[in-house]
Write a protein that holds these residues in place. Structure first.
Motif, PDB file in Angstrom:
ATOM      1  N   ASN B 335       0.801  -1.229   0.000  1.00  0.00           N
ATOM      2  CA  ASN B 335       0.000   0.000   0.000  1.00  0.00           C
ATOM      3  C   ASN B 335       0.836   1.283   0.000  1.00  0.00           C
ATOM      4  O   ASN B 335       0.364   2.330   0.419  1.00  0.00           O
ATOM      5  N   LEU B 336       2.090   1.181  -0.469  1.00  0.00           N
ATOM      6  CA  LEU B 336       2.954   2.366  -0.427  1.00  0.00           C
ATOM      7  C   LEU B 336       2.523   3.452  -1.405  1.00  0.00           C
ATOM      8  O   LEU B 336       3.023   4.568  -1.360  1.00  0.00           O
ATOM      9  N   THR B 337       1.581   3.128  -2.297  1.00  0.00           N
ATOM     10  CA  THR B 337       1.044   4.152  -3.189  1.00  0.00           C
ATOM     11  C   THR B 337      -0.269   4.716  -2.643  1.00  0.00           C
ATOM     12  O   THR B 337      -0.933   5.505  -3.338  1.00  0.00           O
ATOM     13  N   GLY B 338      -0.656   4.290  -1.454  1.00  0.00           N
ATOM     14  CA  GLY B 338      -1.835   4.861  -0.798  1.00  0.00           C
ATOM     15  C   GLY B 338      -3.090   4.670  -1.630  1.00  0.00           C
ATOM     16  O   GLY B 338      -3.348   3.589  -2.164  1.00  0.00           O
ATOM     17  N   ALA B 339      -3.871   5.749  -1.739  1.00  0.00           N
ATOM     18  CA  ALA B 339      -5.141   5.681  -2.466  1.00  0.00           C
ATOM     19  C   ALA B 339      -4.959   6.048  -3.934  1.00  0.00           C
ATOM     20  O   ALA B 339      -5.926   6.285  -4.641  1.00  0.00           O
ATOM     21  N   VAL B 398      -7.234   6.261  -7.343  1.00  0.00           N
ATOM     22  CA  VAL B 398      -7.518   5.078  -8.155  1.00  0.00           C
ATOM     23  C   VAL B 398      -8.919   5.241  -8.751  1.00  0.00           C
ATOM     24  O   VAL B 398      -9.866   5.564  -8.022  1.00  0.00           O
ATOM     25  N   PRO B 399      -9.078   5.049 -10.072  1.00  0.00           N
ATOM     26  CA  PRO B 399     -10.393   5.248 -10.697  1.00  0.00           C
ATOM     27  C   PRO B 399     -11.442   4.287 -10.147  1.00  0.00           C
ATOM     28  O   PRO B 399     -11.125   3.150  -9.780  1.00  0.00           O
ATOM     29  N   SER B 415     -12.317  -3.230  -3.183  1.00  0.00           N
ATOM     30  CA  SER B 415     -13.474  -2.478  -3.681  1.00  0.00           C
ATOM     31  C   SER B 415     -13.351  -1.043  -3.209  1.00  0.00           C
ATOM     32  O   SER B 415     -12.565  -0.740  -2.316  1.00  0.00           O
ATOM     33  N   GLY B 416     -14.154  -0.180  -3.785  1.00  0.00           N
ATOM     34  CA  GLY B 416     -14.142   1.203  -3.345  1.00  0.00           C
ATOM     35  C   GLY B 416     -14.672   2.129  -4.422  1.00  0.00           C
ATOM     36  O   GLY B 416     -14.834   1.740  -5.582  1.00  0.00           O
ATOM     37  N   ASN B 417     -14.991   3.334  -3.994  1.00  0.00           N
ATOM     38  CA  ASN B 417     -15.311   4.409  -4.933  1.00  0.00           C
ATOM     39  C   ASN B 417     -14.801   5.678  -4.273  1.00  0.00           C
ATOM     40  O   ASN B 417     -15.531   6.381  -3.582  1.00  0.00           O
ATOM     41  N   TYR B 418     -13.495   5.893  -4.441  1.00  0.00           N
ATOM     42  CA  TYR B 418     -12.829   6.971  -3.715  1.00  0.00           C
ATOM     43  C   TYR B 418     -13.373   8.338  -4.115  1.00  0.00           C
ATOM     44  O   TYR B 418     -13.462   9.247  -3.297  1.00  0.00           O
TER      45      TYR B 418
END
Lengths: 169, 986
Positions: B335-339, B398-399, B415-418
């Motif tokens: 996760n070093l690139t975060g979100a 992240v798209p 999953s997600g919708n940042y």
């Protein structure tokens, strides 16, 4: 104040949760250890033993006090109340305890006994506390789980319900 | 899932745990009864950060009545093997100092006695000869080839050095318009649960087996570590936990070296041994989060799009590399690139050892260190490119259509919708309003700032991520490690009621309540029908290495395993019911405490009656049902695979998203931070219990606030620990923690049975940097380090403070340690000559020095004293050496002294001047300068100064009484004191 010898065990007689108790303690024994290990009341917790965290708070003659900064021999003749005395009967909770459960004002529960003992004393003399006043009053207690927000909410809710109960009585 | 299955999960029902906890009937480890004959342990700890141990003399302690055993490093080496170390390095890791002490607070000896008071008495009688060595405190200094080495077997203080490359970072940096970097020194802190460590250990020599009860929270991979250290097979180490825990937040993983130590103590003493850590021990010597030095650079396009990152991290794990370290460094590796959608990255990870307390699990575990650098950098990028920080975040997220998304270093974001979360937070958190408040405040000349942070919160750790610290070749040799086994057992008793058992070791999070909700939904019952047992016993329960309470795995993994077990039992019960109700098994539904035919609800049986069938009438079961009594489910997600050849690692299963924003004001005069508004948006997948999720968020927020503004495990340059009490390590109170505005969106995890993700640690990752970004915005400065104390911020808002007034006494050499100085005056009703003689008389000195046991005269001007002194909560025995110089009888003298004890050391210099007056009274004036090291230094200047003043006052009062009374009978002294109190002279 009587002078005690370190090597003697001293007789300590006091009122504990409404019942008279007579037991012996070394002069150096802390009230926390005395309550928990000599008398078996483990509801009072030990968090720091230097008077900062407030987990060990009990009521001595109606006032909140740090049991970890009190020697057992100092309560000779006093009226001591602990968390075990708050519920009206087994299986029922006090208004304050119920408010804590309703608001999720505890997680691990380790600091809770001390906070309840402080609040129980405070709400008796301050039935209509403001949020800032409660926050300041409770700043003598450390809680690491809840972030305090639900504790304040529970205390405000309990104060309101206690006022309503008094009004209806 | 049936309609009824939605009934309980997702509701904020009251917790089943609370009634007992609210009435003083909790069963924490120190509340439990112990076996008759159980003894109590106390630990002698090193007052020095780095020293060779030349000798430990325990005879006097062992001879004290009530003492059964004194255990030293030699005993532990004789009965155990070194704890395994998580990197390939030729070093040993013992639970007690062996030959050398490497941090203040490291155990040196254990006394086992009939009670704790007696055991602590005996600690005072142990004499240790230390040969002091230079301490290495700063991780940068540790890199220095010329630095003092902590381990002779290691060629430097660097225990691990790995480089990683993902994508083509070199090309991305070469092509990018900008290279923007940041340097971060992330400090040490700890979540300090209110309950300290506790252990009750016993050893059975007949079976060569240990039984150890403790608040240990897992992961139970450590069971293997302990068994190996104690030299017993796994089945001869029984680890148990008490029913209740006074909090952990990761910290109670760090109790494990003490399990080994107390196991040995019980074995040597031949009796069960109980040890409850005290708070001073906990702060100084339990465990800490890592401090880390980071250089992070980004390759950035003109519009703020980040093309590549270059990480250089120096992780300070303290004096030992204790399992599972260096996990703090690798937990976030995927996760070093975060979100953000960043495809190119280089990483250099170095692990150094220093003379500080060893590190371990702590809420957030690696996240705070990573996100502090990453999110500070995102703000720097916006500032340097003159862009809106929100736009820079937006451009890099992240798209929403990219999930599941594989990060450059191997994490699979489930999953997600940042974007949706971000926009909802800006809208519902009212960023426009916040900006208006900032503008208004600034117009009035006030210091107001706004900060943001976007983070991905990993949960359910992959047990294999830690092997990323090894090279692919080393991993190949050791064999693959991966997965995250979760387990739950559900049982039906002969009255048809349901019990569940889990290996999740709750530490106050209400696991029993949530599991009752999940199981009740599955079986058509009420949560109050289910009893969940959460205490753990490795000899009886289902468990695996991933069992325990860490990496926010409960909701995602353990609840899922419980649901699987319930579903299996339900499927069997449905087949039994089908036979009894004469319908097909697919026709059976569980609802309202009944098992019934879906289309004919009157065709029903009470759940309890059906559930008892396997006990009372197994012959009536259909042949395809073996038993419907007990089901144990194990669940591990297939997505958690071992690191690849290219060092890609899916370090966690679930990835929540958090977007925080806050507005705060800094007082221009005091430098204090006031949080005006804090908004925290969470996507933790499906919410199982909204009240508990809010509790996790608010609690994590409070921890993070403390880490950001107040808390630091600070060390002096000599390695003295400076935060040894709760008066020095400042934990936020109800006055400091505002209520955050909590917002949610839900994108359920496709990888977990219930769609839930972890939520317990996110704010520890997002909040410190969000607050720091707001402070940086308020002050318009680039470099800020935690904690953001008023002193630090005042220095940034005001001119430098004037130097303190010069002191009269000769100052000690530039203070590396806690300094102590003072001056005063005392009157004694005797002529100077009598006072002078008394001060040189060992018999008199022994009777008037507070806490003095003995004074020995080595020469006419050299004294040795043995004293017990208390400073605030820290009380201990010291051996003091005092030499007199510049003697001008009976006028003045210089005293040069040192004191060494278990709690620390002091060196100092003082001067005493005597002046007589006509009435035969002597006025004694004195001043002193001293430096304090070791544990005593940890209690802080205010307490030390006060204690010194009291001790000196007591000394002169006693001197005055003694000298004035030398030729007078006792009754006369008593009368004089009485008259003096009445304001008259005889």
């Amino acid at each position: 104040m009587p002078r005690l010898s370190a090597s003697d065990r001293c007789s300590v007689r006091f009122l504990l949760n409404g019942r008279s108790v007579a037991a012996e303690a070394e002069p150096r024994m802390l009230l926390t250890d005395f309550l928990r290990h000599s008398l078996g009341l483990t509801g009072t917790h030990v968090g720091c033993e230097h008077g900062v965290c407030g987990a060990c708070t009990v009521q001595i003659d109606g006032k909140p006090a740090r049991a970890c900064l009190t020697l057992a021999v100092q309560v000779d003749g006093a009226n001591v109340r602990t968390v075990e005395d708050l519920a009206p009967e087994p299986g029922r909770l006090s208004v304050l305890q119920e408010a804590f459960r309703r608001h999720h004002a505890l997680q691990c529960g380790f600091c809770t006994a001390g906070i309840l003992m402080s609040l129980d004393a405070y709400l008796k003399t301050n039935p209509e506390p403001s949020e800032p006043a409660l926050r300041e009053y409770l700043s003598g207690h450390l809680c690491r789980c809840t972030g305090y927000v639900p504790i304040i909410a529970a205390a405000l809710d309990a104060a309101k319900r206690l006022r309503e109960a008094t009004a209806h009585a | 899932m049936s309609v009824q299955a939605q009934a309980w999960t997702g509701r904020s029902i009251e917790r089943v745990e609370d009634a007992a906890l609210l009435t003083g009937r909790g069963r924490y480890i120190d509340d439990l009864g112990v076996a008759t004959g159980t003894l109590h342990a106390a630990i002698l700890r090193s007052p020095h950060a780095h020293a060779k141990i030349k000798a430990v003399r325990t005879e006097a302690a062992a001879a004290l009545p009530g003492v059964t055993a004194v255990i030293t490093g030699a005993d532990v080496v004789g009965l155990t093997t070194s704890l395994p170390v998580g990197v390939r390095a030729p070093i040993k890791c013992w639970p007690i100092a062996v030959d050398s002490a490497r941090y203040v607070g490291e155990p040196v000896a254990v006394v086992v006695a009939r009670d704790r008071y007696r055991a602590e008495d005996a600690l005072d009688l142990i004499e240790v000869d230390y040969q002091l060595l230079p301490a290495v405190v700063d991780p940068h200094d540790a890199l220095d080839a010329g630095a003092q080495r902590l381990y002779e077997s290691l060629s430097s203080n660097v225990a691990s050095d790995r480089r990683f490359r993902y994508g083509d970072p070199q090309a991305a940096f070469a092509e990018a318009a900008h290279r923007i970097g940041i340097d971060v020194h992330y400090p040490r802190n700890s979540c300090t649960p209110l309950e300290t460590y506790g252990i009750i250990a016993s050893y059975d020599p007949g079976e060569d087996a240990y039984d150890i009860l403790s608040g240990f929270q897992g992961p139970f991979s450590i069971h293997s570590v302990i068994a190996r250290a104690l030299k017993v097979p796994g089945n001869r180490l029984r680890l148990r936990t008490p029913p209740d825990s006074g909090g952990s937040f990761g910290i109670k993983q760090g109790v494990f070296p003490y399990l080994v130590l107390m196991g040995v103590a019980a074995r040597v003493a031949g009796r069960p041994v109980k040890w409850i850590e005290d708070r001073l021990e906990h702060l100084t010597g339990s465990v800490s989060a890592t401090n880390r030095v980071t250089r992070l650079e980004a390759a950035v396009d003109r519009d703020g799009r980040v093309r590549a990152l270059a990480w250089d991290q120096i992780e300070d794990v303290g004096a030992h590399i204790r399992a599972p370290e260096p996990a703090t460094l690798y937990r976030m590796h995927g996760n070093l690139t975060g979100a953000y959608d960043i495809r190119h990255m280089s990483v250099r990870n170095r692990v150094v050892v220093t003379n500080k307390t060893p590190t371990g699990l702590n809420r957030g575990f690696g996240g705070p260190q990573v996100y502090y650098a990453l999110e500070r950098l995102m703000q720097r990028i916006a500032l340097e490119l003159k862009l809106d920080p929100i736009d820079v975040i937006r451009r890099n997220l992240v798209p929403a259509n990219a999930f599941p998304y594989r990060t450059a270093s191997g994490a699979l974001l489930d999953s997600g919708n940042y974007q949706q979360a971000l926009e909802a937070a800006l809208r519902d958190g009212d960023l426009a309003g916040l900006q208006a408040r900032r503008d208004a405040a600034r117009r009035e000349g006030r210091l107001y700032g706004i900060g943001f942070a976007a983070v991905v919160e990993p949960s359910v750790s992959n047990m294999g991520y830690i092997t990323t610290a090894l090279t692919p070749e080393e991993r190949a040799k050791a064999g693959p490690k991966n997965g995250a086994q979760a387990t739950a057992t559900i049982s039906l008793d002969p009255l048809g009621t349901v019990s569940a058992h889990i290996a999740s070791v709750p530490q106050g999070q209400g696991h029993r309540t949530v599991l009752a909700q999940v199981i009740a939904d599955e079986l058509g019952l009420k949560p109050s029908d289910i009893v969940v047992v959460a205490e753990m016993d490795t000899a009886r329960d289902g468990w695996s290495i991933a069992s325990g309470n860490y990496s926010s795995r409960f909701a995602a993994a353990v609840c899922g395993a419980a649901q699987l077990a319930a579903a299996r039992l339900k499927s069997k019960l449905a087949r039994i019911a089908a036979a009894q109700l004469n319908v097909g098994a697919e026709e059976i539904e569980f609802a309202d405490g009944k098992v019934r035919a879906r289309r004919n609800p009157d065709n029903a049986a009470p759940f309890g009656r059906l559930a008892a069938t396997s006990h009372w009438a197994p012959a009536t079961q259909p042949s395809d049902v073996d038993q419907a009594i007990r089901e144990t489910a194990f669940w591990t997600p297939p997505e958690l695979t071992a690191p690849t050849e290219a060092d890609e690692i899916n370090s966690s299963l679930c990835h929540g998203f958090i977007f925080d924003m806050c507005g705060l004001e800094i007082d221009r005069v005091t430098g204090a931070v006031r949080i005006d508004k804090y908004v925290t948006m969470h996507d933790c997948g499906r919410v199982l219990h909204p009240g508990m999720v809010a509790g996790q968020i608010t609690g994590g927020f409070a921890h993070a606030l403390g880490a950001a503004l107040y808390e630091e495990y600070a060390y002096a340059p000599d390695g003295s620990f400076l935060a040894g009490t709760f008066a020095d390590y400042l934990v936020p109170t109800s006055m400091e923690v505002p209520a955050p505005l909590i917002l949610h969106i839900e994108t359920p995890s496709p990888f977990t049975p219930l769609g839930a993700k972890g939520v317990g640690e996110g704010n520890c990752m997002s909040t410190p940097v969000c607050l720091a970004n707001a402070v940086a915005d308020a002050l318009g400065i680039a470099d800020i380090g935690l904690p953001l104390t008023p002193a630090k911020l005042a220095a940034a808002t005001q001119n430098a403070e004037p130097p303190p007034p010069a002191r009269t006494a000769a100052a000690m050499p530039a203070g590396k340690r806690r300094a102590l100085h003072g001056a005063g005056e005392a009157r004694v009703a005797a002529p100077p000559k009598a006072v002078w003689n008394a001060l040189l008389d060992t018999r008199i000195l022994a009777s008037i020095i507070p806490g003095c046991h003995d004074v020995e005269q080595v020469s006419a001007t050299h004294f040795r004293a043995d004293v017990t002194l208390g400073v605030g909560p820290v009380k201990g025995r010291y051996r003091a050496e005092v030499k007199l110089e510049d003697l001008v009888s009976p006028r003045s003298a210089t005293l040069i002294g040192s004191a060494v004890g278990a709690l620390g050391s002091a060196v100092g210099k003082g001067s005493v001047r005597l002046a007589g007056d006509a009435a035969g009274t002597t006025i004694i004036s004195y001043d002193y300068d001293a430096e304090i090291g070791g544990k005593a230094a940890a209690v802080g200047g205010r307490l030390l100064d006060g204690a010194a003043r009291i001790v000196i006052r007591q000394f002169f009062e006693a001197l005055a009484r003694r000298v004035a009374g030398i030729s007078k009978p006792a009754w006369r002294l008593w009368l004089e004191r009485l008259l003096a109190q009445l304001g008259r002279r005889p």
